[in-house]
Write an enzyme that holds these catalytic residues in place. Structure first.
Site, mmCIF file in Angstrom:
data_model
loop_
_atom_site.group_PDB
_atom_site.id
_atom_site.type_symbol
_atom_site.label_atom_id
_atom_site.label_comp_id
_atom_site.label_asym_id
_atom_site.label_seq_id
_atom_site.Cartn_x
_atom_site.Cartn_y
_atom_site.Cartn_z
ATOM 1 N N ARG A 112 36.866 37.359 32.226
ATOM 2 C CA ARG A 112 38.142 37.028 32.448
ATOM 3 C C ARG A 112 38.592 35.795 32.211
ATOM 4 N NH1 ARG A 112 41.587 39.265 37.388
ATOM 5 N NH2 ARG A 112 41.210 37.359 38.749
ATOM 6 N N THR A 116 44.477 32.594 32.465
ATOM 7 C CA THR A 116 45.420 33.765 32.218
ATOM 8 C C THR A 116 45.005 35.100 32.925
ATOM 9 O OG1 THR A 116 44.176 34.505 30.309
ATOM 10 C CG2 THR A 116 45.884 32.872 29.884
ATOM 11 N N ASP A 210 35.503 35.973 44.814
ATOM 12 C CA ASP A 210 34.895 36.312 43.468
ATOM 13 C C ASP A 210 33.565 36.923 43.674
ATOM 14 O OD1 ASP A 210 33.281 35.871 41.027
ATOM 15 O OD2 ASP A 210 34.773 34.400 40.369
ATOM 16 N N ASP A 213 30.379 35.149 42.119
ATOM 17 C CA ASP A 213 29.962 33.901 42.425
ATOM 18 C C ASP A 213 29.197 34.329 43.617
ATOM 19 O OD1 ASP A 213 31.096 32.499 40.513
ATOM 20 O OD2 ASP A 213 32.893 31.561 41.711
HETATM 21 C C1 PRP Z 1 35.574 39.887 37.480
HETATM 22 C C2 PRP Z 1 34.918 41.018 37.713
HETATM 23 C C3 PRP Z 1 35.512 41.998 36.788
HETATM 24 C C4 PRP Z 1 36.904 41.392 36.246
HETATM 25 C C5 PRP Z 1 37.891 42.165 37.184
HETATM 26 O O1 PRP Z 1 34.797 39.263 36.251
HETATM 27 O O2 PRP Z 1 33.418 41.194 37.799
HETATM 28 O O3 PRP Z 1 34.983 42.061 35.550
HETATM 29 O O4 PRP Z 1 36.880 40.121 37.071
HETATM 30 O O5 PRP Z 1 39.341 41.713 36.831
HETATM 31 P P1 PRP Z 1 40.297 42.326 35.961
HETATM 32 O O6 PRP Z 1 40.083 43.938 36.423
HETATM 33 O O7 PRP Z 1 41.560 41.607 36.022
HETATM 34 O O8 PRP Z 1 39.750 42.255 34.415
HETATM 35 P P2 PRP Z 1 34.968 37.743 35.760
HETATM 36 O O9 PRP Z 1 35.327 38.003 34.266
HETATM 37 O O10 PRP Z 1 35.665 36.930 36.794
HETATM 38 O O11 PRP Z 1 33.439 37.353 35.551
HETATM 39 P P3 PRP Z 1 31.978 37.618 36.518
HETATM 40 O O12 PRP Z 1 31.606 39.042 36.042
HETATM 41 O O13 PRP Z 1 31.015 36.530 35.644
HETATM 42 O O14 PRP Z 1 32.267 37.261 37.956
HETATM 43 N N1 URA Z 2 37.453 39.306 40.173
HETATM 44 C C1 URA Z 2 36.632 38.972 41.448
HETATM 45 O O1 URA Z 2 35.639 38.795 41.592
HETATM 46 N N2 URA Z 2 37.540 39.245 42.459
HETATM 47 C C2 URA Z 2 38.886 39.606 42.411
HETATM 48 O O2 URA Z 2 39.379 39.605 43.545
HETATM 49 C C3 URA Z 2 39.222 39.620 41.136
HETATM 50 C C4 URA Z 2 38.792 39.699 40.125
#
Ligand code: PRP
Ligand code: URA
Ligand code: MG
Length: 218
Positions: A112, A116, A210, A213
């Protein structure tokens, strides 16, 4: 404002038992350290995997037990695989492996955009015969739904049938569930929690921050 979510055959919420609420209370707490965050998230993941397996179709089978006694049981005949949305979704792979020995696992790297909140697809590597399998799509967070919907698009393009996709998810926002269900009504979402809403940064409220993280880095 929060959007009401209808829990039905295709949006399955784990029973909100005292134990489950206790597990979420630990991982939602901002003071929880990574060791505990991982341990208690893994316990929830295991419950999600068990419920996912519970949703698979079975056929009746008669088992011959000791002394020739018969038992009317059931067995799953199809083939499954896991697909994790990298990075956070990888945290769910071990829970699936613990239940399904030598299960095949594909990966889709979607991130993500931090500004944005729109998802971007970088990479996919999936089992060759994925179109013949039931697919457990793994991602702990469903916020706007953008990442999960992009992953489903990849699976459909590879010939997976929509009603053979089971999206396993720890925490969802109503906005994400609605967007996802409007676009893919036949995909089953299995989640452990549905929160109130998204904030202005498209994070889940009250949420847990997150997930990637907290599970891997901090
Ligand atoms: C997070 C999470 C989902 C996404 C959810 O991943 O693990 O994949 O955001 O958000 P959305 O429903 O609005 O798309 P992120 O892209 O932050 O990366 P990560 O998995 O590396 O933490
Ligand atoms: N990704 C996360 O890890 N947490 C949120 O709340 C939204 C997206
Ligand atoms: Mg992610």
């Amino acid at each position: 404002m929060s959007v009401p979510v209808e829990v039905d055959n295709n949006v399955i919420l784990l029973p909100q038992t005292k134990q489950l609420i206790g597990l979420y209370s630990i991982i939602r707490d901002r003071e929880t350290k990574r060791g505990d965050f991982v341990f208690y998230s893994d316990r929830i993941i295991r419950l999600l995997v068990e419920e996912g397996l519970n949703q698979l179709p079975v056929e009746e089978t008669i088992i011959e037990c000791h002394g020739g006694h018969r038992y009317k049981g059931s067995r799953f005949l199809g083939k499954i695989c896991g697909v994790s949305i990298v990075r956070a979704g990888e945290s769910m792979e071990m829970g699936l492996r613990d239940c399904c020995r030598s299960v095949r696992i594909g990966k889709i790297l979607i991130q993500r955009d931090e500004e944005t909140a729109l998802p971007k697809l970088f990479y996919e590597k999936l089992p060759e015969d994925i179109s013949e399998r039931y697919v457990f799509l793994l991602d702990p967070m469903l916020a706007t739904g953008g990442s999960a919907m992009m992953a489903v698009e990849v699976l459909l393009a590879r010939g997976v049938k929509m009603d053979r996709i089971f999206f396993l998810n720890l925490l969802a926002a109503p906005e994400g569930i609605k967007a996802f269900r409007d676009r893919y009504p036949d995909v089953k979402i299995i989640t452990g929690g549905i929160d109130e809403k998204l904030d202005e940064d498209k994070f889940i409220v009250p949420g847990l921050g997150d997930f990637g993280d907290r599970y891997y880095c901090i």
